[in-house]
Scaffold this active site. Sequence first.
Site, mmCIF file in Angstrom:
data_model
loop_
_atom_site.group_PDB
_atom_site.id
_atom_site.type_symbol
_atom_site.label_atom_id
_atom_site.label_comp_id
_atom_site.label_asym_id
_atom_site.label_seq_id
_atom_site.Cartn_x
_atom_site.Cartn_y
_atom_site.Cartn_z
ATOM 1 N N ASP A 139 0.847 -1.190 0.000
ATOM 2 C CA ASP A 139 0.000 0.000 0.000
ATOM 3 C C ASP A 139 0.889 1.250 0.000
ATOM 4 O O ASP A 139 1.689 1.440 0.922
ATOM 5 C CB ASP A 139 -0.871 -0.064 1.267
ATOM 6 C CG ASP A 139 -1.810 1.105 1.398
ATOM 7 O OD1 ASP A 139 -1.745 2.057 0.593
ATOM 8 O OD2 ASP A 139 -2.619 1.068 2.349
ATOM 9 N N ASP A 153 -6.281 6.933 -5.237
ATOM 10 C CA ASP A 153 -6.667 8.308 -4.864
ATOM 11 C C ASP A 153 -7.501 8.290 -3.575
ATOM 12 O O ASP A 153 -7.220 9.039 -2.619
ATOM 13 C CB ASP A 153 -7.470 8.894 -6.042
ATOM 14 C CG ASP A 153 -7.675 10.392 -5.968
ATOM 15 O OD1 ASP A 153 -7.081 11.033 -5.092
ATOM 16 O OD2 ASP A 153 -8.434 10.919 -6.813
ATOM 17 N N GLY A 207 -5.652 1.189 -13.403
ATOM 18 C CA GLY A 207 -6.844 0.693 -12.717
ATOM 19 C C GLY A 207 -8.091 1.172 -13.439
ATOM 20 O O GLY A 207 -8.408 0.735 -14.543
HETATM 21 N N1 AR6 Z 1 -1.357 1.556 -3.091
HETATM 22 C C1 AR6 Z 1 -0.735 1.298 -4.257
HETATM 23 N N2 AR6 Z 1 -1.400 1.052 -5.401
HETATM 24 C C2 AR6 Z 1 -2.746 1.051 -5.363
HETATM 25 C C3 AR6 Z 1 -3.482 1.305 -4.178
HETATM 26 C C4 AR6 Z 1 -2.715 1.577 -3.000
HETATM 27 N N3 AR6 Z 1 -3.307 1.847 -1.824
HETATM 28 N N4 AR6 Z 1 -4.809 1.242 -4.470
HETATM 29 C C5 AR6 Z 1 -4.919 0.934 -5.787
HETATM 30 N N5 AR6 Z 1 -3.673 0.805 -6.315
HETATM 31 P P1 AR6 Z 1 -6.421 3.548 -9.926
HETATM 32 P P2 AR6 Z 1 -6.151 5.164 -12.395
HETATM 33 C C6 AR6 Z 1 -3.273 0.508 -7.711
HETATM 34 O O1 AR6 Z 1 -7.714 2.998 -10.387
HETATM 35 O O2 AR6 Z 1 -6.293 3.964 -13.244
HETATM 36 C C7 AR6 Z 1 -9.609 7.394 -9.164
HETATM 37 O O3 AR6 Z 1 -10.983 7.380 -8.936
HETATM 38 C C8 AR6 Z 1 -4.278 -0.185 -8.598
HETATM 39 O O4 AR6 Z 1 -4.242 -1.591 -8.388
HETATM 40 O O5 AR6 Z 1 -6.285 3.966 -8.505
HETATM 41 O O6 AR6 Z 1 -5.055 6.141 -12.714
HETATM 42 C C9 AR6 Z 1 -9.093 8.771 -9.532
HETATM 43 O O7 AR6 Z 1 -9.784 9.793 -8.834
HETATM 44 C C10 AR6 Z 1 -3.755 0.191 -9.979
HETATM 45 O O8 AR6 Z 1 -2.690 -0.695 -10.375
HETATM 46 O O9 AR6 Z 1 -5.969 4.840 -10.824
HETATM 47 C C11 AR6 Z 1 -9.359 8.826 -11.004
HETATM 48 O O10 AR6 Z 1 -10.705 9.177 -11.267
HETATM 49 C C12 AR6 Z 1 -3.138 1.575 -9.770
HETATM 50 O O11 AR6 Z 1 -3.060 1.751 -8.355
HETATM 51 C C13 AR6 Z 1 -9.105 7.403 -11.455
HETATM 52 O O12 AR6 Z 1 -9.332 6.586 -10.315
HETATM 53 C C14 AR6 Z 1 -3.939 2.717 -10.368
HETATM 54 O O13 AR6 Z 1 -5.334 2.448 -10.269
HETATM 55 C C15 AR6 Z 1 -7.682 7.207 -11.901
HETATM 56 O O14 AR6 Z 1 -7.542 5.915 -12.444
#
Ligand code: AR6
Length: 176
Positions: free
Chosen positions: A14, A38, A123
């Site tokens: 995390d 986020d 994600g």
């Molecule tokens: N620590 C590390 N990595 C993480 C964590 C964490 N705590 N939680 C999730 N991930 P995403 P995006 C990973 O969806 O695709 C939001 O609503 C996850 O598994 O968080 O850039 C924002 O406000 C994935 O590999 O971000 C935007 O609207 C990676 O982080 C939108 O999502 C990114 O997934 C951005 O989408």
Amino acid sequence: MGALGDRIRIHTGDITKLAVDAIVNAANSSLLGGGGVDGAIHRAAGPELVAECRMLHGCKTGDAKLTKGYRLPARYVIHTVGPVWQGGGKGEAELLASCYRRSLEIALGHNCRTVAFPAISTGIYRFPKDKATGIAVDTVTDFLQQDPLLETVTFCCFDEQVAELYRHAVAVLGEG
Ligand code: AR6
């Protein structure tokens, strides 16, 4: 400055737990919070984070803005806005590379030596993970080679599958 390989770390876990100078947030252009990483960063940092974000008036895709880390172990949060994957023909790769570059430029502007990134856009924004990890490693490597003040960059992965993709991308670099 250590060897390039020693300056890139791959960590599964995390990102909100990492005690680095700055963690990067995969935000949206409002900078007012959301799901995924986020949401986790805002929950862990506390309500002061969104209050500071409100004063930033959003952020463009491919750009980044900095806030304090509040209750996080990291001193700063750098909020970047990755591209939504739309098939690859809308400049997604360049925009993703720009997220990594701008985040590191801003980090160095605030004297950060250690920075951790999540896998931006992989994600909710659906960027293919193999392509995204390749772009992340290439862009960060170029930056590390040019900038000796940046000590380490950690790629923080939420799952082992993504960590494996990073390991592969770093291994391919060594062959190049
Ligand atoms: N620590 C590390 N990595 C993480 C964590 C964490 N705590 N939680 C999730 N991930 P995403 P995006 C990973 O969806 O695709 C939001 O609503 C996850 O598994 O968080 O850039 C924002 O406000 C994935 O590999 O971000 C935007 O609207 C990676 O982080 C939108 O999502 C990114 O997934 C951005 O989408």
